[in-house]
Each structure stands twice: as C-alpha cells, then as structure tokens.
Enzyme design. Structure first.
Site, mmCIF file in Angstrom:
data_model
loop_
_atom_site.group_PDB
_atom_site.id
_atom_site.type_symbol
_atom_site.label_atom_id
_atom_site.label_comp_id
_atom_site.label_asym_id
_atom_site.label_seq_id
_atom_site.Cartn_x
_atom_site.Cartn_y
_atom_site.Cartn_z
ATOM 1 C CG LEU A 102 -1.786 -1.010 1.194
ATOM 2 C CD1 LEU A 102 -2.660 -0.894 2.840
ATOM 3 C CD2 LEU A 102 -2.735 -0.962 0.183
ATOM 4 C CG ASP A 103 0.511 3.982 -3.220
ATOM 5 O OD1 ASP A 103 1.437 2.980 -3.498
ATOM 6 O OD2 ASP A 103 -0.282 4.379 -3.908
ATOM 7 C CB ILE A 104 4.123 6.308 2.258
ATOM 8 C CG1 ILE A 104 4.439 6.688 3.391
ATOM 9 C CG2 ILE A 104 3.729 7.744 1.172
ATOM 10 C CD1 ILE A 104 5.902 7.315 3.568
ATOM 11 C CB THR A 106 -2.698 3.709 0.446
ATOM 12 O OG1 THR A 106 -2.658 4.367 -0.709
ATOM 13 C CG2 THR A 106 -4.026 2.741 0.386
ATOM 14 C CG HIS A 189 1.275 5.075 -7.563
ATOM 15 N ND1 HIS A 189 1.332 5.131 -6.343
ATOM 16 C CD2 HIS A 189 2.761 5.575 -7.882
ATOM 17 C CE1 HIS A 189 2.284 5.536 -5.721
ATOM 18 N NE2 HIS A 189 3.060 5.923 -6.609
#
Length: 243
Positions: A102-104, A106, A189
């Site tokens: 998961l993105d930072i 998210t 992403h």
C-alpha cells in the site's frame, strides 16, 4: 534443527535474546536442560520448554494490520518507518513481509507473514483474488467511468483487468465522490492511475478487503493482531499453513 532457530521461529526473540535464555538454563528439551545453541531438536517430536512453558513449533506467522498513513509497505528503509518496524523489535527476527504493498499515504488491510506461497496465491493476477478499496475521488464518478473500469483501462504499460466500480455517495457542491472499487491486480499506484485515466484524482484510499480477509471496525488505524481461527481457515485454499 538447531534449538536457536527453533526458538527464533516460535517468537522467543533475537539470537541475543535466545543466548540469554540458554545461559539462564531455563530451556529444556525432553526435560533436559539445554545451554548450547547448536543443540539439535526435531519439531513435532522433541518436547521443548522455556521456564517450564511448553513451546510448540511454529514456522509461519500471520498478522493483520490496519495500516496507518506515513509508513511504508516494505521490510526495511533508510528514511521511513516500515510496517515491520511498526510491529516492534520483538518481531524483527521472524522474516515477515507485507503481502502486496500500500502506498505510504494509503491506509487499510495489510497481511504480514513469512509464508511466501500464501503471498503468491493472494497476489497472482491469474488467481483473480479480489482486492476491495474505498476512496474519496475529486470529480463526480459517472456511468461512463463505471463502464470504463468494467472494460479495462489502458494505463500505458499494461491494460487493467475488468474492475467493479460502485458509487457510494457524491457531494455535488464539493465535486467529490465516495466510491468502492474491486480489482484483481495490485500494480504500483494502480487505483490512482485508473482514476487518472478517466480524468479524476484519488484524494484518499483505503483497502477494506483482500480475498477472504476483511477489516472489521474493531481494528482501528495502526492496530494489528494475529489472524482469527475463522480467517486462518478461510486462507487454507490459498496456502495457509498453521505450523
């Protein structure tokens, strides 16, 4: 198997911690005191105890994290705290890794384990495992967007598999939409890029579910726990192994 590895796999700490346990002469194998880290032990056959507490062998570990913002879905990083750091020093020796990333910025469901086969089964697009997200979108999501997601979007380096997009609510004055999207991939992403492809922007993103795992309201942002028995059973078709 060396008793050092046995105790490390079962969560008794780092190599330094285990050497201290052995030096204290509180580790026993079949009721005999063990003080040497190289002593061989057979999981499932030999009876290991620490301070009189039986220690059944556990090779694989599974933790469900409700990832907060600001930490990386990685095992290590020089500049940012990772999800493994988040668990604390007592878990560093277990060789855990996040299943997918998961993105930072998210939030949401993240499974941490050292079972590579399980991770492969959950992440492989060929397995078509649903990943469910909720998001706030800048822009009013319409039927054309829903159809585009369902058809698959050309993102340049790949075309996304069909995705299920649902509008939960909209704020016409603010020009934003609350949505749910279900994808069967998890490329870098990806959800953000999919909305960019239809001229919209993801303002916040939260993963609610992956396969049979789903975040419940009792696990707040930043909290984590071991899998429940029911969750473990649900993961068995994907390669969950208890020991």
């Amino acid at each position: 198997m060396r008793i050092e590895k046995y105790l490390a796999d079962t969560g008794w700490g780092s190599r330094k911690d285990i050497k201290q346990l052995l030096a204290q002469k509180i580790v026993t194998i079949n009721d005999q005191v063990c003080s040497k880290g190289g002593t061989q032990v057979t999981p499932g056959s030999d009876c290991v105890a620490v301070g009189g507490q039986l220690v059944p062998y556990q090779r694989y570990h599974y933790y469900l994290l409700n990832k907060p913002e600001g930490i990386l879905s990685a095992t290590e990083d020089r500049h940012h705290q990772t999800v493994i750091d988040w668990l604390g020093e007592g878990y560093q020796h277990l060789d855990l890794f996040p299943v997918g990333r998961l993105d930072i910025d998210t939030t949401g469901l993240l499974l941490l384990t050292n079972n590579g086969q399980l991770a492969h089964q959950l992440l492989s697009p060929k397995k078509k495992v649903d990943k469910t997200y909720t998001a706030t979108i800048r822009g009013l999501v319409d039927q054309a967007d829903i159809a585009a997601f369902e058809a698959g979007l050309d993102l340049g380096d790949f075309t996304s598999l069909p995705a299920e997009l649902t509008v939960l609510s909209q704020d016409v004055d603010q020009g934003t939409s609350q949505i749910q999207v279900i994808i069967q991939e998890g490329k870098f992403h990806q959800v953000k890029r999919m909305f960019q492809a239809v001229g919209k922007e993801v303002l916040s993103l939260h993963r609610l579910a992956m396969g049979p795992l789903r975040l419940e309201s009792d696990l707040a942002h930043g909290q984590w726990r071991s899998l429940t028995e029911q969750e473990a059973q649900a993961l068995e078709p994907y390669g969950y192994v208890a020991e």
